[in-house]
Design a protein around this motif. Structure first.
Motif, PDB file in Angstrom:
ATOM      1  N   LEU A  54      16.598  20.523  66.216  1.00 19.69           N
ATOM      2  CA  LEU A  54      17.698  21.563  66.213  1.00 19.69           C
ATOM      3  C   LEU A  54      16.945  23.084  65.688  1.00 19.69           C
ATOM      4  CD1 LEU A  54      20.655  19.887  63.950  1.00 19.69           C
ATOM      5  CD2 LEU A  54      20.388  20.213  66.338  1.00 19.69           C
ATOM      6  N   SER A  55      17.637  23.759  66.233  1.00 21.65           N
ATOM      7  CA  SER A  55      17.056  25.362  65.767  1.00 21.65           C
ATOM      8  C   SER A  55      17.496  25.736  64.301  1.00 21.65           C
ATOM      9  CB  SER A  55      17.906  26.281  66.677  1.00 21.65           C
ATOM     10  OG  SER A  55      19.105  26.629  66.167  1.00 21.65           O
ATOM     11  N   PRO A  56      16.960  26.862  63.798  1.00 16.81           N
ATOM     12  CA  PRO A  56      17.283  27.149  62.349  1.00 16.81           C
ATOM     13  C   PRO A  56      18.838  27.984  62.291  1.00 16.81           C
ATOM     14  CG  PRO A  56      15.729  28.790  63.573  1.00 16.81           C
ATOM     15  CD  PRO A  56      15.957  27.466  64.377  1.00 16.81           C
ATOM     16  N   LYS A  57      19.431  27.932  63.333  1.00 16.06           N
ATOM     17  CA  LYS A  57      21.124  28.266  63.357  1.00 16.06           C
ATOM     18  C   LYS A  57      21.816  27.329  62.192  1.00 16.06           C
ATOM     19  CE  LYS A  57      23.812  26.076  66.149  1.00 16.06           C
ATOM     20  NZ  LYS A  57      24.384  25.771  67.515  1.00 16.06           N
ATOM     21  N   LYS A  58      21.232  26.116  61.964  1.00 11.10           N
ATOM     22  CA  LYS A  58      21.875  25.335  61.145  1.00 11.10           C
ATOM     23  C   LYS A  58      21.907  25.519  59.755  1.00 11.10           C
ATOM     24  CE  LYS A  58      17.592  22.170  60.184  1.00 11.10           C
ATOM     25  NZ  LYS A  58      17.245  20.984  60.324  1.00 11.10           N
ATOM     26  N   TYR A  59      21.071  26.463  59.317  1.00 15.20           N
ATOM     27  CA  TYR A  59      21.131  27.116  57.941  1.00 15.20           C
ATOM     28  C   TYR A  59      22.138  28.358  57.767  1.00 15.20           C
ATOM     29  CZ  TYR A  59      16.782  24.483  57.301  1.00 15.20           C
ATOM     30  OH  TYR A  59      16.127  23.318  57.343  1.00 15.20           O
ATOM     31  N   ILE A  60      22.301  28.959  58.933  1.00 14.23           N
ATOM     32  CA  ILE A  60      23.140  30.051  58.829  1.00 14.23           C
ATOM     33  C   ILE A  60      24.604  29.788  59.350  1.00 14.23           C
ATOM     34  CG2 ILE A  60      23.387  32.250  59.727  1.00 14.23           C
ATOM     35  CD1 ILE A  60      20.355  32.160  60.381  1.00 14.23           C
ATOM     36  N   MET A  61      24.681  28.577  60.228  1.00 15.31           N
ATOM     37  CA  MET A  61      25.917  28.184  60.684  1.00 15.31           C
ATOM     38  C   MET A  61      25.882  26.841  60.507  1.00 15.31           C
ATOM     39  SD  MET A  61      27.799  28.384  64.650  1.00 15.31           S
ATOM     40  CE  MET A  61      28.968  27.711  64.706  1.00 15.31           C
ATOM     41  N   PRO A  62      26.174  26.526  59.322  1.00 13.35           N
ATOM     42  CA  PRO A  62      25.987  24.782  58.985  1.00 13.35           C
ATOM     43  C   PRO A  62      26.956  23.951  60.036  1.00 13.35           C
ATOM     44  CG  PRO A  62      26.266  25.867  57.164  1.00 13.35           C
ATOM     45  CD  PRO A  62      26.523  27.087  58.268  1.00 13.35           C
ATOM     46  N   GLN A  63      26.519  22.645  60.056  1.00 14.74           N
ATOM     47  CA  GLN A  63      27.228  21.931  60.932  1.00 14.74           C
ATOM     48  C   GLN A  63      28.286  21.612  60.647  1.00 14.74           C
ATOM     49  OE1 GLN A  63      23.762  19.410  60.980  1.00 14.74           O
ATOM     50  NE2 GLN A  63      24.330  18.407  63.015  1.00 14.74           N
ATOM     51  N   ARG A  64      28.780  21.633  58.925  1.00 12.74           N
ATOM     52  CA  ARG A  64      30.166  21.517  58.457  1.00 12.74           C
ATOM     53  C   ARG A  64      30.262  22.401  57.323  1.00 12.74           C
ATOM     54  NH1 ARG A  64      34.255  17.690  58.608  1.00 12.74           N
ATOM     55  NH2 ARG A  64      33.202  16.480  60.021  1.00 12.74           N
ATOM     56  N   GLU A  65      31.299  23.214  57.120  1.00 11.03           N
ATOM     57  CA  GLU A  65      31.121  24.009  56.074  1.00 11.03           C
ATOM     58  C   GLU A  65      32.591  24.407  55.566  1.00 11.03           C
ATOM     59  OE1 GLU A  65      29.966  28.068  57.352  1.00 11.03           O
ATOM     60  OE2 GLU A  65      29.561  28.703  55.494  1.00 11.03           O
ATOM     61  N   THR A  66      32.805  24.274  54.250  1.00 12.40           N
ATOM     62  CA  THR A  66      34.144  24.457  53.812  1.00 12.40           C
ATOM     63  C   THR A  66      34.287  25.907  53.418  1.00 12.40           C
ATOM     64  OG1 THR A  66      34.214  22.304  52.506  1.00 12.40           O
ATOM     65  CG2 THR A  66      35.936  24.189  51.916  1.00 12.40           C
ATOM     66  N   TYR A  67      35.109  26.726  53.760  1.00 16.84           N
ATOM     67  CA  TYR A  67      35.337  28.067  53.598  1.00 16.84           C
ATOM     68  C   TYR A  67      36.673  28.455  52.988  1.00 16.84           C
ATOM     69  CZ  TYR A  67      37.871  28.503  58.245  1.00 16.84           C
ATOM     70  OH  TYR A  67      38.570  28.312  59.196  1.00 16.84           O
ATOM     71  N   LEU A  68      37.596  27.641  52.728  1.00 15.16           N
ATOM     72  CA  LEU A  68      38.927  28.000  52.163  1.00 15.16           C
ATOM     73  C   LEU A  68      39.086  26.850  51.347  1.00 15.16           C
ATOM     74  CD1 LEU A  68      40.315  30.603  52.510  1.00 15.16           C
ATOM     75  CD2 LEU A  68      41.836  29.406  54.277  1.00 15.16           C
ATOM     76  N   GLU A  69      39.683  27.053  50.098  1.00 16.96           N
ATOM     77  CA  GLU A  69      40.398  26.023  49.276  1.00 16.96           C
ATOM     78  C   GLU A  69      41.939  26.643  48.667  1.00 16.96           C
ATOM     79  OE1 GLU A  69      36.496  23.683  47.063  1.00 16.96           O
ATOM     80  OE2 GLU A  69      37.453  25.300  46.063  1.00 16.96           O
ATOM     81  N   TYR A  70      42.575  25.437  48.413  1.00 15.50           N
ATOM     82  CA  TYR A  70      43.819  26.062  48.028  1.00 15.50           C
ATOM     83  C   TYR A  70      44.469  24.967  46.928  1.00 15.50           C
ATOM     84  CZ  TYR A  70      46.441  22.427  50.762  1.00 15.50           C
ATOM     85  OH  TYR A  70      46.816  21.105  51.136  1.00 15.50           O
ATOM     86  N   GLN A  71      45.135  25.520  45.691  1.00 16.32           N
ATOM     87  CA  GLN A  71      45.376  24.930  44.832  1.00 16.32           C
ATOM     88  C   GLN A  71      46.940  25.123  44.641  1.00 16.32           C
ATOM     89  OE1 GLN A  71      44.677  22.308  42.685  1.00 16.32           O
ATOM     90  NE2 GLN A  71      42.807  22.335  43.666  1.00 16.32           N
ATOM     91  N   LYS A  72      47.898  24.091  44.406  1.00 14.76           N
ATOM     92  CA  LYS A  72      49.320  24.648  43.922  1.00 14.76           C
ATOM     93  C   LYS A  72      49.415  24.840  42.380  1.00 14.76           C
ATOM     94  CE  LYS A  72      53.608  22.279  45.131  1.00 14.76           C
ATOM     95  NZ  LYS A  72      54.372  21.143  45.310  1.00 14.76           N
ATOM     96  N   SER A  73      49.926  25.939  42.112  1.00 10.49           N
ATOM     97  CA  SER A  73      50.135  26.249  41.014  1.00 10.49           C
ATOM     98  C   SER A  73      51.509  26.917  40.598  1.00 10.49           C
ATOM     99  CB  SER A  73      48.831  27.036  40.308  1.00 10.49           C
ATOM    100  OG  SER A  73      49.132  28.349  39.949  1.00 10.49           O
ATOM    101  N   ASN A  74      52.478  26.448  39.568  1.00  6.94           N
ATOM    102  CA  ASN A  74      53.642  27.167  39.289  1.00  6.94           C
ATOM    103  C   ASN A  74      54.454  27.277  40.505  1.00  6.94           C
ATOM    104  OD1 ASN A  74      52.636  27.428  36.659  1.00  6.94           O
ATOM    105  ND2 ASN A  74      51.750  29.467  37.456  1.00  6.94           N
ATOM    106  N   GLY A  75      54.313  26.156  41.237  1.00  9.41           N
ATOM    107  CA  GLY A  75      55.175  26.082  42.462  1.00  9.41           C
ATOM    108  C   GLY A  75      54.876  26.706  43.769  1.00  9.41           C
ATOM    109  N   ASP A  76      53.573  27.434  43.313  1.00  9.83           N
ATOM    110  CA  ASP A  76      53.221  28.298  44.653  1.00  9.83           C
ATOM    111  C   ASP A  76      51.727  27.711  44.886  1.00  9.83           C
ATOM    112  OD1 ASP A  76      53.245  30.080  46.460  1.00  9.83           O
ATOM    113  OD2 ASP A  76      53.433  31.906  45.044  1.00  9.83           O
ATOM    114  N   TYR A  77      51.165  28.061  46.058  1.00  9.73           N
ATOM    115  CA  TYR A  77      49.765  27.791  46.484  1.00  9.73           C
ATOM    116  C   TYR A  77      49.073  29.081  46.277  1.00  9.73           C
ATOM    117  CZ  TYR A  77      51.783  23.663  48.508  1.00  9.73           C
ATOM    118  OH  TYR A  77      52.166  22.385  48.883  1.00  9.73           O
ATOM    119  N   GLU A  78      47.821  28.845  45.637  1.00 10.74           N
ATOM    120  CA  GLU A  78      46.778  29.797  45.377  1.00 10.74           C
ATOM    121  C   GLU A  78      45.477  29.638  46.424  1.00 10.74           C
ATOM    122  OE1 GLU A  78      43.916  30.359  41.781  1.00 10.74           O
ATOM    123  OE2 GLU A  78      45.851  30.351  41.214  1.00 10.74           O
ATOM    124  N   TRP A  79      45.326  30.414  47.272  1.00 10.49           N
ATOM    125  CA  TRP A  79      44.179  30.360  48.117  1.00 10.49           C
ATOM    126  C   TRP A  79      43.104  31.065  47.648  1.00 10.49           C
ATOM    127  CZ3 TRP A  79      44.963  27.408  52.692  1.00 10.49           C
ATOM    128  CH2 TRP A  79      46.051  27.147  52.944  1.00 10.49           C
TER     129      TRP A  79
END
Ligand code: SF4
Ligand code: SF4
Length: 349
Positions: A54-79
Motif C-alpha cells: 500500500l502507499s503512504p496514503k494510508k497514513y493521511i487518509m486511513p482505511q477507516r476513520e471516525t470523524y463525527l460523534e453525537y450524544q443525546k443530551s437534555n432531549g437534544d443531540y450534541e454533535w
C-alpha cells in the motif's frame, strides 16, 4: 544539496524514533512484501525496495476513520467533529507516491477543505527516496512520475556509502539539523542528476507507448467502444483490490452507527472502490454501473480523463500496484491504455 553518511542517517532516524512525538514509519520488508509500517529501529528500513503493498496514503487518509460523534443530551443531540490531527514522519517514499499525495492534496485540501485529511497531511513529514529498483509492473518512467522536484520535506538519493539529501521545506531542514552533514560537492550533484536522468528511467520494463498528455483524448475517443470494455473486463471478479491498492483512489463510503443504548453514535468513513458491484447502487434498486464493463470504463476514465479535466492531473502515477495485485490479471492500466491507443489509431484509418 547536503550529504550525509549512511550510519549518520541511521543514527538520526533512531534518535527521532525515541524523541519525536509523532510515530516514525518507514518502508520495511515483512518477509513477503515491502510495507510502510512503524519503525522500531532505523536498521529495519529497506530503502532499496521496488514497491510497497500500500502507499503512504494510508497514513493521511486511513482505511477507516471516525470523524463525527453525537450524544443525546437534555432531549437534544450534541454533535462533535472528531478530527484526528495526528501526523507521521514517513521515511522512504518513492517519487510517484509523492506525486500521488500532491494530487490528493488538491482534492482534499484545496477543493473540499477536508479537515481530517488536512490536519494529518500538514502534521506529517515526508522523506522521499529516489528509486533504486522498480517492480516489473511499474511504468512511472513513462508517466513522468519516476522523479520529482516537489512534494517532499527531504529527498534522499543513494550514493554508495552516503545519501545526497535535497531539502524541500523548512521543516525538513530542521528535522535534518541535529545530524552531521556537509554541502554536496559539484561531482555529487552531477551524480544525482545523472541517476535521475539516466539510471531511473532505465529501471522500467513496462511503458506507455505514447505521451500521457494524449490519454484524455484516447479515453474520450474510446468511451463508446463497449466491445473493448466488455472483452477486457470479462474475467474481472469485482473484488475491488485494484482500487484499494491505488495511491490516487480516494473514494470513500460514509456509515452512521448508533450506540446500542440509543444515546449516541458516530459517523465513520472507509475506503470504497468503483470496481465493487454496489459502488454506484442507490435507493430504488437502481445501479448506475451495473455491468462490469461500465465499472472498468469508469475506473480508467477517472484515472486518465475525469481527474485531468477537473484538476489537471493524470491520476495514474504508474506504480503498477493494481496490476500485480489483480488475480485474473486484468487491471494493468498501461496495457489497457496502449490497446486503446491502437484502437483509436485503427479507427482513424
Ligand atoms: S480488475 Fe482485478 S483487482 Fe480490479 S476488481 Fe477486477 S479482478 Fe479485482
Ligand atoms: S491505477 Fe494502478 S498503476 Fe495507476 S496509480 Fe493506481 S494502482 Fe498505480
Amino acid at each position: 544539496m547536503k550529504i550525509i553518511d549512511k550510519p549518520e542517517f541511521t543514527t538520526l532516524i533512531d534518535e527521532k524514533i525515541s524523541s519525536e512525538p509523532r510515530d516514525v514509519v518507514g518502508v520495511q520488508d515483512d518477509g513477503e512484501k515491502y510495507v510502510f509500517d512503524e519503525l522500531e529501529t532505523a536498521d529495519d528500513l529497506a530503502l532499496d525496495y521496488d514497491v510497497t503493498m500500500l502507499s503512504p496514503k494510508k497514513y493521511i487518509m486511513p482505511q477507516r476513520e471516525t470523524y463525527l460523534e453525537y450524544q443525546k443530551s437534555n432531549g437534544d443531540y450534541e454533535w462533535r467533529a472528531k478530527t484526528n490531527p495526528e501526523g507521521k514522519v514517513i521515511v522512504g517514499i518513492h517519487p510517484y507516491d509523492l506525486v500521488a499525495i500532491e494530487q490528493l492534496d488538491k482534492i482534499f485540501i484545496d477543493t473540499f477543505k477536508d479537515e481530517p485529511y488536512r490536519a494529518k497531511r500538514e502534521n506529517s513529514l515526508l522523506i522521499g527516496v529516489n528509486m533504486q529498483k522498480a517492480s516489473e509492473t511499474a511504468f512511472a518512467g513513462s508517466m513522468g512520475t519516476a522523479t520529482t522536484d516537489s512534494g517532499y520535506d527531504l529527498l534522499l538519493t543513494e550514493l554508495g556509502d552516503r545519501y545526497a539529501i535535497e531539502i524541500g521545506t523548512l521543516e525538513g531542514k530542521e528535522f535534518l539539523a541535529p545530524a552531521e552533514t556537509r554541502t554536496a560537492r559539484s561531482e555529487e550533484i552531477e551524480e544525482v542528476n545523472r541517476i535521475e536522468e539516466e539510471d531511473i528511467p532505465d529501471l522500467f520494463e513496462n511503458e506507455l507507448e505514447f505521451s500521457p498528455d494524449e490519454l484524455p483524448t484516447v479515453l474520450e475517443e474510446n468511451y463508446d467502444n463497449m466491445e473493448f470494455w466488455e472483452d477486457y473486463s470479462e474475467n474481472c471478479v469485482s473484488c475491488g483490490t485494484c482500487n484499494l491498492v491505488c495511491p490516487t483512489c480516494c473514494c470513500f463510503s460514509v456509515e452512521m452507527t448508533r450506540d446500542l443504548d440509543g444515546k449516541g453514535g458516530k459517523q465513520t468513513r472507509r475506503w470504497d472502490g468503483c470496481l465493487l458491484e454496489d459502488f454506484a447502487a442507490v435507493a430504488g434498486d437502481e445501479n448506475f454501473r451495473e455491468e462490469k464493463a461500465e465499472r472498468h470504463r469508469h475506473r480508467l476514465m477517472r484515472k486518465g480523463r475525469y481527474i485531468y479535466e477537473r484538476y489537471g492531473d493524470i491520476a495514474c502515477i504508474g506504480c503498477g500496484r493494481c496490476t500485480s495485485e489483480c488475480v485474473p490479471n486484468v487491471a494493468d492500466p498501461c496495457d489497457i491504455y496502449n490497446k486503446l491507443k491502437k484502437e483509436m489509431t485503427a479507427n482513424a484509418q
